[in-house]
Design a protein around this motif. Structure first.
Motif, PDB file in Angstrom:
ATOM      1  N   GLU A 123      10.661   9.359  -4.912  1.00  0.00           N
ATOM      2  CA  GLU A 123      11.341  10.364  -5.727  1.00  0.00           C
ATOM      3  C   GLU A 123      12.102  11.352  -4.849  1.00  0.00           C
ATOM      4  OE1 GLU A 123      12.928  12.521  -8.665  1.00  0.00           O
ATOM      5  OE2 GLU A 123      11.949  10.560  -8.819  1.00  0.00           O
ATOM      6  N   ARG A 124      11.488  11.737  -3.732  1.00  0.00           N
ATOM      7  CA  ARG A 124      12.169  12.665  -2.821  1.00  0.00           C
ATOM      8  C   ARG A 124      13.414  12.027  -2.211  1.00  0.00           C
ATOM      9  NH1 ARG A 124      14.070  17.425  -2.006  1.00  0.00           N
ATOM     10  NH2 ARG A 124      14.026  18.146   0.171  1.00  0.00           N
TER      11      ARG A 124
ATOM     12  N   ASN B  91      -5.229   7.814  -2.397  1.00  0.00           N
ATOM     13  CA  ASN B  91      -4.877   8.647  -3.548  1.00  0.00           C
ATOM     14  C   ASN B  91      -5.928   9.724  -3.822  1.00  0.00           C
ATOM     15  OD1 ASN B  91      -2.586   7.141  -3.908  1.00  0.00           O
ATOM     16  ND2 ASN B  91      -3.356   5.960  -5.633  1.00  0.00           N
ATOM     17  N   ALA B  92      -7.153   9.450  -3.433  1.00  0.00           N
ATOM     18  CA  ALA B  92      -8.224  10.414  -3.665  1.00  0.00           C
ATOM     19  C   ALA B  92      -8.132  11.617  -2.737  1.00  0.00           C
ATOM     20  CB  ALA B  92      -9.587   9.734  -3.498  1.00  0.00           C
ATOM     21  N   VAL B  93      -7.449  11.453  -1.617  1.00  0.00           N
ATOM     22  CA  VAL B  93      -7.399  12.545  -0.642  1.00  0.00           C
ATOM     23  C   VAL B  93      -5.990  13.132  -0.476  1.00  0.00           C
ATOM     24  CG1 VAL B  93      -9.385  11.698   0.643  1.00  0.00           C
ATOM     25  CG2 VAL B  93      -7.107  10.930   1.289  1.00  0.00           C
ATOM     26  N   LYS B  94      -4.975  12.355  -0.838  1.00  0.00           N
ATOM     27  CA  LYS B  94      -3.609  12.844  -0.649  1.00  0.00           C
ATOM     28  C   LYS B  94      -2.711  12.210  -1.698  1.00  0.00           C
ATOM     29  CE  LYS B  94      -0.757  14.250   3.247  1.00  0.00           C
ATOM     30  NZ  LYS B  94      -0.562  14.124   4.716  1.00  0.00           N
ATOM     31  N   LYS B  95      -2.093  13.039  -2.538  1.00  0.00           N
ATOM     32  CA  LYS B  95      -1.336  12.515  -3.656  1.00  0.00           C
ATOM     33  C   LYS B  95       0.170  12.696  -3.546  1.00  0.00           C
ATOM     34  CE  LYS B  95      -4.931  12.849  -7.180  1.00  0.00           C
ATOM     35  NZ  LYS B  95      -4.935  11.397  -7.428  1.00  0.00           N
ATOM     36  N   THR B  96       0.622  13.577  -2.688  1.00  0.00           N
ATOM     37  CA  THR B  96       2.049  13.843  -2.662  1.00  0.00           C
ATOM     38  C   THR B  96       2.506  14.147  -1.245  1.00  0.00           C
ATOM     39  OG1 THR B  96       3.830  15.113  -3.720  1.00  0.00           O
ATOM     40  CG2 THR B  96       1.849  16.324  -3.051  1.00  0.00           C
ATOM     41  N   MET B  97       3.802  14.224  -1.076  1.00  0.00           N
ATOM     42  CA  MET B  97       4.387  14.628   0.199  1.00  0.00           C
ATOM     43  C   MET B  97       5.811  15.087  -0.068  1.00  0.00           C
ATOM     44  SD  MET B  97       5.211  10.896   1.981  1.00  0.00           S
ATOM     45  CE  MET B  97       5.580  11.679   3.556  1.00  0.00           C
ATOM     46  N   THR B  98       6.311  15.939   0.799  1.00  0.00           N
ATOM     47  CA  THR B  98       7.692  16.396   0.678  1.00  0.00           C
ATOM     48  C   THR B  98       8.288  16.488   2.069  1.00  0.00           C
ATOM     49  OG1 THR B  98       9.160  18.089  -0.258  1.00  0.00           O
ATOM     50  CG2 THR B  98       7.118  18.845   0.788  1.00  0.00           C
TER      51      THR B  98
ATOM     52  N   ARG C   2      15.291   9.823  -3.650  1.00  0.00           N
ATOM     53  CA  ARG C   2      16.321   9.831  -4.690  1.00  0.00           C
ATOM     54  C   ARG C   2      16.990  11.205  -4.778  1.00  0.00           C
ATOM     55  NH1 ARG C   2      12.828   5.930  -6.949  1.00  0.00           N
ATOM     56  NH2 ARG C   2      11.355   7.453  -7.754  1.00  0.00           N
ATOM     57  N   GLN C   3      16.195  12.272  -4.624  1.00  0.00           N
ATOM     58  CA  GLN C   3      16.763  13.616  -4.640  1.00  0.00           C
ATOM     59  C   GLN C   3      17.706  13.839  -3.458  1.00  0.00           C
ATOM     60  OE1 GLN C   3      13.317  16.147  -4.643  1.00  0.00           O
ATOM     61  NE2 GLN C   3      12.735  15.651  -6.746  1.00  0.00           N
ATOM     62  N   LEU C   4      17.285  13.404  -2.282  1.00  0.00           N
ATOM     63  CA  LEU C   4      18.109  13.580  -1.086  1.00  0.00           C
ATOM     64  C   LEU C   4      19.379  12.745  -1.172  1.00  0.00           C
ATOM     65  CD1 LEU C   4      15.349  13.558   1.697  1.00  0.00           C
ATOM     66  CD2 LEU C   4      16.545  15.539   0.731  1.00  0.00           C
ATOM     67  N   SER C   5      19.260  11.548  -1.722  1.00  0.00           N
ATOM     68  CA  SER C   5      20.432  10.683  -1.875  1.00  0.00           C
ATOM     69  C   SER C   5      21.436  11.305  -2.839  1.00  0.00           C
ATOM     70  CB  SER C   5      20.004   9.308  -2.376  1.00  0.00           C
ATOM     71  OG  SER C   5      19.168   8.669  -1.440  1.00  0.00           O
ATOM     72  N   ALA C   6      20.927  11.887  -3.926  1.00  0.00           N
ATOM     73  CA  ALA C   6      21.805  12.545  -4.888  1.00  0.00           C
ATOM     74  C   ALA C   6      22.501  13.745  -4.252  1.00  0.00           C
ATOM     75  CB  ALA C   6      21.006  12.980  -6.116  1.00  0.00           C
ATOM     76  N   ALA C   7      21.784  14.469  -3.398  1.00  0.00           N
ATOM     77  CA  ALA C   7      22.379  15.618  -2.719  1.00  0.00           C
ATOM     78  C   ALA C   7      23.494  15.175  -1.772  1.00  0.00           C
ATOM     79  CB  ALA C   7      21.304  16.383  -1.944  1.00  0.00           C
ATOM     80  N   VAL C   8      23.278  14.056  -1.091  1.00  0.00           N
ATOM     81  CA  VAL C   8      24.312  13.533  -0.196  1.00  0.00           C
ATOM     82  C   VAL C   8      25.541  13.116  -0.995  1.00  0.00           C
ATOM     83  CG1 VAL C   8      24.893  11.571   1.293  1.00  0.00           C
ATOM     84  CG2 VAL C   8      22.772  12.822   1.660  1.00  0.00           C
TER      85      VAL C   8
ATOM     86  N   ALA D  21       0.838  -1.202   0.000  1.00  0.00           N
ATOM     87  CA  ALA D  21       0.000   0.000   0.000  1.00  0.00           C
ATOM     88  C   ALA D  21       0.871   1.250   0.000  1.00  0.00           C
ATOM     89  CB  ALA D  21      -0.928  -0.008   1.214  1.00  0.00           C
ATOM     90  N   ILE D  22       1.929   1.227   0.797  1.00  0.00           N
ATOM     91  CA  ILE D  22       2.846   2.374   0.840  1.00  0.00           C
ATOM     92  C   ILE D  22       3.522   2.560  -0.511  1.00  0.00           C
ATOM     93  CG2 ILE D  22       5.017   3.217   1.815  1.00  0.00           C
ATOM     94  CD1 ILE D  22       4.175   1.986   4.480  1.00  0.00           C
ATOM     95  N   ALA D  23       4.051   1.468  -1.067  1.00  0.00           N
ATOM     96  CA  ALA D  23       4.783   1.555  -2.337  1.00  0.00           C
ATOM     97  C   ALA D  23       3.874   1.919  -3.507  1.00  0.00           C
ATOM     98  CB  ALA D  23       5.477   0.225  -2.613  1.00  0.00           C
ATOM     99  N   GLY D  24       2.631   1.462  -3.463  1.00  0.00           N
ATOM    100  CA  GLY D  24       1.733   1.696  -4.581  1.00  0.00           C
ATOM    101  C   GLY D  24       0.976   3.001  -4.534  1.00  0.00           C
ATOM    102  N   SER D  25       0.996   3.674  -3.401  1.00  0.00           N
ATOM    103  CA  SER D  25       0.257   4.928  -3.278  1.00  0.00           C
ATOM    104  C   SER D  25       1.000   6.072  -3.952  1.00  0.00           C
ATOM    105  CB  SER D  25       0.049   5.265  -1.794  1.00  0.00           C
ATOM    106  OG  SER D  25       1.292   5.558  -1.171  1.00  0.00           O
ATOM    107  N   ASP D  26       0.261   7.113  -4.291  1.00  0.00           N
ATOM    108  CA  ASP D  26       0.892   8.309  -4.862  1.00  0.00           C
ATOM    109  C   ASP D  26       1.863   8.926  -3.858  1.00  0.00           C
ATOM    110  OD1 ASP D  26      -0.516   8.003  -7.201  1.00  0.00           O
ATOM    111  OD2 ASP D  26      -2.105   9.415  -6.648  1.00  0.00           O
ATOM    112  N   MET D  27       1.506   8.889  -2.575  1.00  0.00           N
ATOM    113  CA  MET D  27       2.407   9.412  -1.551  1.00  0.00           C
ATOM    114  C   MET D  27       3.706   8.614  -1.510  1.00  0.00           C
ATOM    115  SD  MET D  27       0.008  10.291   1.742  1.00  0.00           S
ATOM    116  CE  MET D  27       1.445  10.838   2.693  1.00  0.00           C
ATOM    117  N   GLY D  28       3.584   7.290  -1.608  1.00  0.00           N
ATOM    118  CA  GLY D  28       4.769   6.448  -1.588  1.00  0.00           C
ATOM    119  C   GLY D  28       5.683   6.712  -2.767  1.00  0.00           C
TER     120      GLY D  28
END
Length: 217
Positions: free
Chosen positions: A63-64, A184-191, A66-72, A51-58
């Motif tokens: 993706e976030r 996904n209907a109520v929350k699609k992203t997170m940062t 991957r961005q943080l890892s690249a910054a490190v 559920a975590i991996a398949g959700s839009d939040m997951g």
């Protein structure tokens, strides 16, 4: 000196493994078709990991990360390059016998200190990335819970079974996808930003006990 460089190489390899977050799993071998068996009324199956991996939040969290890892990696790369360059320079001087004796010992100790400091930083950044990912997953799981409760009620579940705890189950009893759809209907992203861990200070040596000569009368 060679030992120091080997330690550095190991640390760099460790960091490369730590910052390669969310790598795709290997494809599972094809399995023969099987009878899924009857649907058991009131029994529902759920996988929080899927559920975590398949959700839009997951997906946004992945993706976030991957961005943080690249910054490190961008942060530590110059230090790694500088240490590797210095190590090669010292080794060349040793091979050419232009650096020997006390001067060699002094430089070797200073270089080893830099290597150890770099290793500690690599380890710390890896711990921070792990803590960041764990926190993001906990947040997604928290947001999934009310959606899970809603689907549980809607489907008339009498018992909810963790899919990882059973070998096989009829897919019709699996409510994971429905829970993901609701989230996904109520929350699609997170940062989020990288978690920070304060390095533990090394314990200082205890002060020597006063001797009889230093005690005041």
């Amino acid at each position: 000196m060679k030992k120091s460089l080997l330690v550095l190489a190991s640390a760099a390899a460790l960091m490369a493994g730590q910052v390669s977050a969310q790598t795709a799993p290997a494809a599972a071998p094809a399995q023969p078709a099987m009878n899924p068996g009857p649907v058991i009324p009131g029994v529902c199956v759920y996988s929080v990991e899927d559920a975590i991996a398949g959700s839009d939040m997951g997906k946004a969290a992945g993706e976030r990360m991957r961005q943080l890892s690249a910054a490190v990696e961008a942060e530590i790369k110059p230090e790694r390059t500088a240490i590797e360059t210095e190590g090669k320079s010292l080794q060349d001087q040793v091979n050419a016998k232009t650096l020997q004796g006390e001067a060699l010992q002094t430089k070797a100790q200073a270089f080893q200190g830099k290597v150890q400091g770099f290793e500690q930083k690599v380890q710390l950044r890896g711990q921070e990335l792990q803590a960041t990912e764990a926190k993001a997953q906990r947040q997604i799981a928290t947001d999934l819970e009310p959606q899970l409760r809603a689907v549980y009620t809607e489907k008339g579940c009498g018992i909810l079974v963790d899919r990882n705890s059973v070998l096989f189950a009829n897919p019709a009893m699996d409510i994971t996808g429905q829970v993901v759809t609701k989230l996904n209907a109520v929350k699609k992203t997170m940062t989020f930003d990288r978690e920070r861990i304060t390095p533990q200070a090394r314990p200082t040596a205890a002060a020597p006990a006063p001797t009889a000569a230093t005690k005041k009368n």
